[in-house]
Each structure stands twice: as C-alpha cells, then as structure tokens.
Design a protein around this motif. Structure first.
Motif, mmCIF file in Angstrom:
data_model
loop_
_atom_site.group_PDB
_atom_site.id
_atom_site.type_symbol
_atom_site.label_atom_id
_atom_site.label_comp_id
_atom_site.label_asym_id
_atom_site.label_seq_id
_atom_site.Cartn_x
_atom_site.Cartn_y
_atom_site.Cartn_z
ATOM 1 N N ALA A 1 -55.927 -16.579 0.354
ATOM 2 C CA ALA A 1 -55.442 -15.288 0.846
ATOM 3 C C ALA A 1 -53.969 -15.362 1.242
ATOM 4 C CB ALA A 1 -56.284 -14.838 2.038
ATOM 5 N N LEU A 2 -53.568 -16.462 1.890
ATOM 6 C CA LEU A 2 -52.169 -16.630 2.302
ATOM 7 C C LEU A 2 -51.243 -16.727 1.091
ATOM 8 C CD1 LEU A 2 -52.546 -19.174 5.261
ATOM 9 C CD2 LEU A 2 -51.830 -16.778 5.432
ATOM 10 N N LEU A 3 -51.699 -17.404 0.033
ATOM 11 C CA LEU A 3 -50.893 -17.534 -1.176
ATOM 12 C C LEU A 3 -50.679 -16.172 -1.829
ATOM 13 C CD1 LEU A 3 -49.442 -19.379 -3.174
ATOM 14 C CD2 LEU A 3 -51.623 -19.721 -4.355
ATOM 15 N N VAL A 4 -51.738 -15.375 -1.923
ATOM 16 C CA VAL A 4 -51.639 -14.028 -2.495
ATOM 17 C C VAL A 4 -50.659 -13.182 -1.682
ATOM 18 C CG1 VAL A 4 -52.878 -11.880 -2.954
ATOM 19 C CG2 VAL A 4 -53.950 -14.062 -3.511
ATOM 20 N N LEU A 5 -50.803 -13.233 -0.351
ATOM 21 C CA LEU A 5 -49.955 -12.434 0.538
ATOM 22 C C LEU A 5 -48.491 -12.858 0.440
ATOM 23 C CD1 LEU A 5 -50.372 -10.117 2.525
ATOM 24 C CD2 LEU A 5 -50.596 -11.799 4.360
ATOM 25 N N THR A 6 -48.260 -14.167 0.348
ATOM 26 C CA THR A 6 -46.891 -14.679 0.214
ATOM 27 C C THR A 6 -46.222 -14.135 -1.046
ATOM 28 O OG1 THR A 6 -47.391 -16.745 1.374
ATOM 29 C CG2 THR A 6 -45.480 -16.751 -0.072
ATOM 30 N N LEU A 7 -46.911 -14.250 -2.170
ATOM 31 C CA LEU A 7 -46.327 -13.816 -3.436
ATOM 32 C C LEU A 7 -46.131 -12.307 -3.490
ATOM 33 C CD1 LEU A 7 -48.274 -16.139 -5.914
ATOM 34 C CD2 LEU A 7 -45.976 -16.438 -4.993
ATOM 35 N N ALA A 8 -47.089 -11.556 -2.939
ATOM 36 C CA ALA A 8 -46.976 -10.099 -2.944
ATOM 37 C C ALA A 8 -45.785 -9.634 -2.106
ATOM 38 C CB ALA A 8 -48.263 -9.474 -2.420
ATOM 39 N N CYS A 9 -45.634 -10.201 -0.920
ATOM 40 C CA CYS A 9 -44.527 -9.812 -0.033
ATOM 41 C C CYS A 9 -43.176 -10.291 -0.565
ATOM 42 C CB CYS A 9 -44.752 -10.386 1.373
ATOM 43 S SG CYS A 9 -46.125 -9.641 2.259
ATOM 44 N N PHE A 10 -43.192 -11.317 -1.394
ATOM 45 C CA PHE A 10 -41.953 -11.864 -1.945
ATOM 46 C C PHE A 10 -41.480 -11.071 -3.165
ATOM 47 C CE2 PHE A 10 -39.765 -15.100 -4.672
ATOM 48 C CZ PHE A 10 -38.670 -15.299 -3.842
ATOM 49 N N ILE B 1 -37.249 -6.745 5.637
ATOM 50 C CA ILE B 1 -38.221 -7.283 6.605
ATOM 51 C C ILE B 1 -39.419 -7.885 5.865
ATOM 52 C CG2 ILE B 1 -39.844 -6.661 8.438
ATOM 53 C CD1 ILE B 1 -37.809 -4.534 9.332
ATOM 54 N N LEU B 2 -39.872 -7.180 4.825
ATOM 55 C CA LEU B 2 -41.010 -7.663 4.029
ATOM 56 C C LEU B 2 -40.669 -8.978 3.344
ATOM 57 C CD1 LEU B 2 -43.886 -6.745 3.263
ATOM 58 C CD2 LEU B 2 -42.918 -5.713 1.211
ATOM 59 N N PHE B 3 -39.447 -9.070 2.840
ATOM 60 C CA PHE B 3 -38.994 -10.304 2.199
ATOM 61 C C PHE B 3 -38.979 -11.461 3.197
ATOM 62 C CE2 PHE B 3 -35.660 -13.236 0.740
ATOM 63 C CZ PHE B 3 -36.114 -13.501 -0.535
ATOM 64 N N GLY B 4 -38.460 -11.200 4.392
ATOM 65 C CA GLY B 4 -38.460 -12.226 5.442
ATOM 66 C C GLY B 4 -39.865 -12.632 5.836
ATOM 67 N N LEU B 5 -40.767 -11.639 5.861
ATOM 68 C CA LEU B 5 -42.157 -11.917 6.205
ATOM 69 C C LEU B 5 -42.793 -12.860 5.189
ATOM 70 C CD1 LEU B 5 -44.558 -11.257 8.088
ATOM 71 C CD2 LEU B 5 -45.097 -9.327 6.565
ATOM 72 N N SER B 6 -42.420 -12.717 3.911
ATOM 73 C CA SER B 6 -42.973 -13.589 2.869
ATOM 74 C C SER B 6 -42.610 -15.048 3.127
ATOM 75 C CB SER B 6 -42.476 -13.157 1.488
ATOM 76 O OG SER B 6 -41.105 -13.487 1.303
#
Length: 467
Positions: free
Chosen positions: A206-215, A233-238
């Motif tokens: 789940a973390l990997l999916v979220l990282t790539l989506a936010c990036f 902000i979303l990019f920083g969150l990734s």
C-alpha cells in the motif's frame, strides 16, 4: 491435472503474458493521436493513457511476484490474465477519458500479476541451465517481437473503419488472445508449491502504491492545473511516504519478516549505479514515442499507418541489435551499453536535423529510426544483466523485481516530464508546424541530456564480472 503437452508449448503459453503486456504499450504509443480524437481527450488525458498503465504495473509488480509464491503461480496467472482481458474489453468500450484511463490502470495492475508468473514458470519448467538459457532467449525474443507487432498494429488498426472505431480494436484485439490463454492455462498448467511461511507485506504494498501515485500525479497534472501549491505539497508528501516505506521495509527485515524489498541490495555498488542508469534511460523510452508520434501525425499530417511503418524500422533495428548485444556483452561488458547509448544520441541529433518540416528529408527517416532501434536494442536487453552481474544469487529474484518497478516508474516519469515540456510549448490552441517543431526540439534535447547522464553512470559500473 498433469500436463500433456511439451514444456516448449507451455513456454509459448506463459509467454502470452509478456506478449500482451508489451504489445499493449507499443500499440498505444503509436496510436495515441487517434485515441485522442476518438475519445475526445486533451493532451494531458493522453499522457495519462500511457502513464496509468505503467504506474499500475510498477505499483504492483513486486506484490504480483510475491503473490505467486503465496497463492500459487497458476491461479495468480489465470486471474491476472482474466483481469487483463476484461480490462482490455472495457478499454475498447470506453465512452470517455475517465473510463478509458480506469481501464488502463487495471490493465497495468493485472499485467503486474500475470507477467511475473510467466517468468517464474520458466524456472520451474526448465531445470537445467542449457535449456533454461534457451527458454529465456525465446521469451526475450517474444517480447521483442511484441514490440514490433505493437508498433505495426498501432499504425494499422486506427485506419480500419468497420463495425467499430479503429482505435477501439487496439484494446479489443487482446480479448480473443486472452480467452484462449485462460482456457489453455486452466487445462495444461500445473500449480506450483505454495509458500506461506510468513504473512504477506500488505502495508508495504500500500505504501509503494501511495508513494508512486503522489509522485507521478503532480508531474503529469501540474501543468494543466497551473501548478497550484497543493501540487507541490503532494510531491513533498510522496518523498515522506517513500522514506517511511524504506524504514518499514528495513524494520520488517530486522524482525525476520517477509518484505517487498530487501533494502540491503542497495549496498551493492553496481546494482545501485545500474538502477540510476536505468531510471534515466527509461525516462527516454516512451517519451520518445510520444513526441515523435504526435509530431509525425499532428504536426506533419502523416497518417497512422505510415507512422506505424516508420516505427517498424525502429523495432526491427531493436530486435537485430538485441540478439547481437547479448553475445557482445560477455566480451566487452559495459562498453557495449555505452556504445548503444551514444548511438541513440547521434540518432536523435539526426532526428532533429531531418524532422525539420521538409518533405525532402523524409526518405531518410526509416534509416534514422532503424539506427535508433539499433541503439535501443544494444542497451535495453543487457542493462539489467550488467546491473545484476555482480549481485549475489540470493538477491537475484528480488533485485529483478525492484529493477522492473523502478523501470516502469521511470517510464511514467519520462512521459510526465519530457511529454510535459512538449505539450507546454504546444499549449497555444492555434498550433502551427513551427510550434510542433519547437516543442519537439526542446523535448528531444531533454532526451539527449538524459541519455548522456546514462552514459556517465555506465562509466562507473565495474567492467568485468567479479570473481
């Protein structure tokens, strides 16, 4: 049920996974202008048609490989193939860009589950080194052939005007192949030993999916939205989620639990350098197709059939070089890759020279595309080999999955960045050929810079296999 057909026939069967997954990348790359017209989409929508497929693939590729061990390779292969077939059918029936891109996302996710099982079955079916090497060569040739066929069909199918719009056939053609593969897999494939010694790392997935989506989302969508503050902000969150992901992976390993990525693999110098080289290389991979196809079809007004033929020359060059480079890499190592990268750079310089809007230069385009394909075929099949060459065998499977995840993410990143530069210059609604040429020049120069960075990274990889 015991198998009653030869293992070579089974190889052809499991290879349908990589065939469909690869053909679906290249067929869309060439036909993207036709899809845009057919679905009445924007430039950003078309970026997403490419990006969401590879993003879904990248996000679940490692999880897909683990799932085969945990649930058995046969059921995961069959379900993955069924999901890919169904999502292809839904893409072909799409009435708007939202429906199409949802279908593309699920195509990528399902490919991430079916493709690793096909590769794993080769290890099961071919126990001796000689036959396994031959099988892997055939498997690679099928993937190469799929790229050429995909480029050809991407040009031909949109020109077909029958009971259904031609661009829809790009996706619907997968359906009969998928149905046949599902039926034969249920009948002939044997299941493998299920390994459930440890709980599956669902949080890591789940973390990997979220990282790539936010990036990736800010990179692709930011231009069209005017770069609002929340995009940054979303990019920083990734980045924060990525750091948490690697901490979580290390923590699971320290506790002796199953993790998606063994972070200690990054301590191996050649693998890490090769990984960085592959990221910059694959940023060029699909962005090259995107900007060239749009220039040829929308800028020059060349139909999709003729555009597809141009790219067939590129595909033929790729296949020829890939067969030769596998042998040369054992003799000359990284210098084969550096040569291939520089050949791509020289070819792109000739692209800029010949693609100047003059019809007089077009007879030379097939040769330039062919040379670019030679460069790609020299680099792509052996980049993974060089990256993994000095890695302990215990890391091989996991490192290959990690490499592929970075590879697919880089493709999405390249389409977002290089494609973003291209479409930013094309934002004028009254586009002229001069605007297309300006956009193409800026995007291609970016790709040249990316390839030169690849060459620099390759210089630092060890020349020979460690003893």
């Amino acid at each position: 049920m015991g198998r009653s057909i030869s293992r070579w026939s089974l190889l052809a069967l499991v290879s349908t996974a990589v065939f469909l997954s690869v053909i679906d990348i290249f067929v869309v790359n060439v036909a993207i202008p036709s899809i845009k017209v057919g679905i009445r989409g924007t430039d950003t929508d078309m970026q997403w048609v490419i990006v969401l497929y590879v993003l879904g693939y990248a996000s679940f590729l490692i999880a897909g490989g683990r799932a085969g061990d945990y649930f058995g390779k046969k059921p995961v292969f069959v379900i993955g193939m069924a999901a890919f077939t169904l999502s292809s059918f839904l893409c072909g029936l799409s009435q708007n860009t939202i429906q199409l891109n949802i279908g593309r996302t699920f195509q990528g996710i399902s490919a991430a589950f079916m493709v690793p099982q096909g590769i794993s079955y080769i290890q099961v079916l071919f126990q001796d080194q000689k036959s396994r090497t031959k099988a892997l060569g055939i498997y690679g040739s099928i993937a190469g052939a799929a790229s050429v066929i995909g480029q050809f069909l991407g040009g031909v199918l949109p020109e077909i005007h029958s009971f259904v719009e031609g661009w829809r056939l790009l996706f619907l053609i997968n359906v009969p192949i998928g149905i046949i593969a599902i039926g034969l897999s249920i009948k002939y494939l044997e299941n493998t030993v299920i390994v459930r010694t440890q709980k599956f790392d669902s949080l890591g997935a789940a973390l990997l999916v979220l990282t790539l989506a936010c990036f990736i989302y800010p990179i692709v969508q930011g231009r069209e939205l005017g770069w609002p503050i929340w995009i940054f902000i979303l990019f920083g969150l990734s980045i924060l989620i990525a750091l948490f992901f690697f901490w979580q992976q290390r923590r699971r390993q320290n506790k002796g639990k199953l993790s998606l990525i063994d972070v200690s693999v990054f301590k191996h110098r050649d693998f890490t350098i090769g990984l960085f080289a592959s990221v910059f290389y694959f940023m060029v991979q699909d962005s090259y197709f995107l900007i060239n196809v749009v220039l040829l079809q929308n800028g020059f007004g060349i139909n999709s059939f003729d555009t597809g033929l141009y790219f067939v020359f590129q595909g033929v060059g790729y296949v020829i070089a890939s067969l030769l480079s596998i042998r040369l890499i054992t003799l000359y190592g990284k210098f084969v890759l550096i040569f291939g990268v520089m050949l791509m750079v020289v070819s792109l310089i000739f692209h800029l020279w010949l693609l100047d809007g003059s019809a007089a230069t077009r007879p030379f385009l097939p040769l330039v595309f062919f040379v670019y394909g030679i460069g790609c075929g020299t680099v792509l099949p052996s980049l993974l080999t060089v990256s993994l060459r000095n890695l302990p065998s215990s890391f091989a499977g996991m490192a290959s999955g990690t490499y592929s995840t970075f590879q697919q993410t880089a493709i999405a990143l390249g389409v977002g960045i290089v494609g973003g530069i291209f479409f930013y210059i094309l934002k004028n609604p009254h586009r002229k050929l001069e605007t297309y040429l300006e956009a193409y020049k800026a995007a291609t120069i970016t790709n040249i810079i990316l390839l030169l960075i690849v060459a620099v990274f390759l210089l630092f990889i060890s020349h020979k296999k460690a003893k």
